[in-house]
Design an enzyme around this catalytic site. Structure first.
Site, PDB file in Angstrom:
ATOM      1  N   SER A   1      -6.647   6.978  -3.835  1.00 61.66           N
ATOM      2  CA  SER A   1      -6.154   6.624  -5.170  1.00 61.66           C
ATOM      3  C   SER A   1      -7.365   6.382  -6.054  1.00 61.66           C
ATOM      4  CB  SER A   1      -5.330   5.326  -5.088  1.00 61.66           C
ATOM      5  OG  SER A   1      -5.076   4.814  -6.382  1.00 61.66           O
TER       6      SER A   1
ATOM      7  N   TYR B   1      -3.668  -3.104  -2.059  1.00 63.95           N
ATOM      8  CA  TYR B   1      -3.626  -1.652  -2.308  1.00 63.95           C
ATOM      9  C   TYR B   1      -5.042  -1.124  -2.566  1.00 63.95           C
ATOM     10  CZ  TYR B   1      -2.025   2.803  -4.246  1.00 63.95           C
ATOM     11  OH  TYR B   1      -1.804   4.139  -4.479  1.00 63.95           O
TER      12      TYR B   1
END
Ligand code: NAI
Length: 252
Positions: free
Chosen positions: A144, A157
């Site tokens: 990401s 995350y």
């Protein structure tokens, strides 16, 4: 852009939804034989059924990347059915709770790391030997933009995705000379059920889009097109790289 995957065998974790599903579609339509490995059994079966009815070769296997035996079984099933493993896209992931670092509970932290980081390692642990025994392969780990820069209110995350980038680079150093090419793909905000969850929780889309230099979120198909290029011989000299497909977020 089209690539000829000429019967190559691909395994896509998280392939039932979002970026994974969009990549399954492109791989299958461009000639790859694809196995979808996902916890969402019905959605995976439905996608495999739809693409198979259009003439593609797609199968679904139930797989939770938190379960080492399930990951091993998915890789084994792929090789048993199609004879080899050439391409792996590791896209299974979760967002986790939106809380600041000091507010995170350990169980919530552990869950995100288990799926997003240890899950990718479990996949590599079984995909790499399968590729080595077939003479090589290509792996794309979906990290990401939060694997490259901080992401406030998503500490687990961001930590998991930075971990995926570090794991990708390390595995690339270890297996490049053995014919396994490994990269990370780092998408920015993309229209998928994961981001829809953030929008449904009250985050206005315009606010998210305003953080992106191109002024909009990505479509899953745009990220899938980049994933496809990373899986294809067109990117043959890219190795150990973390490629941002983020509308310019990391240019700031
Ligand atoms: P999504 O929620 O549409 O798809 C994720 C898929 O992973 C789902 O099919 C889900 O069932 C599967 N999955 C979740 N936990 C699993 C487990 N334990 N075992 C097997 N499968 C599991 O989300 P999206 O957005 O397509 O995400 C795909 C990847 O892209 C994720 O790794 C995510 O972190 C990453 N990503 C997404 C971005 C976005 O803006 N949508 C941005 C950057 C990265």
């Amino acid at each position: 852009m089209t690539h000829d995957f000429g019967g190559a065998v691909a395994l896509v974790t998280g392939g039932a939804s979002g970026i994974g599903a969009a990549t399954v579609e492109l791989l299958a339509r461009q000639g790859a034989r694809v196995v979808i490995a996902d916890v969402q059994r019905e959605a995976a079966d439905a996608l495999a059924g739809r693409l198979s009815s259009e003439g593609a070769t797609v199968r679904a296997v139930p797989c939770d990347v938190r379960d080492e035996a399930a990951v091993e079984a998915a890789v084994r099933a792929t090789v048993a059915h199609f004879g080899r493993l050439d391409i792996a896209l590791n896209a299974a992931g979760i967002g986790g709770k939106e809380l600041r670092t000091a507010e995170y509970a350990e169980a919530d932290w552990a869950r995100v790391l288990d799926v997003n980081l240890t899950g990718v390692w479990r996949c590599l642990r079984h995909q790499i030997p399968a590729m080595l025994s077939g003479g090589g392969g290509v792996i794309v780990n979906v990290a990401s933009v939060a694997g490259l820069i901080g992401f406030p209110r998503h500490p687990a995350y961001a930590a998991s995705k930075h971990g995926v980038v570090g794991l990708t680079r390390t595995a690339a150093l270890e297996y490049g000379k053995k014919g396994v090419r490994i990269n990370a793909l780092c998408p920015g905000f993309t229209h998928t059920p994961m981001v829809q969850g953030m929008l449904d929780a009250g985050m206005p889309e315009a606010e998210l889009a305003a953080r992106v230099p191109v002024g909009r979120l990505a479509q899953a198909s745009e990220i899938a097109a980049t994933a496809l290029w990373l899986c294809s011989p067109a990117s043959s000299y890219l190795h150990g790289h973390a490629l941002a497909a983020d509308g310019g977020i990391t240019a700031a």
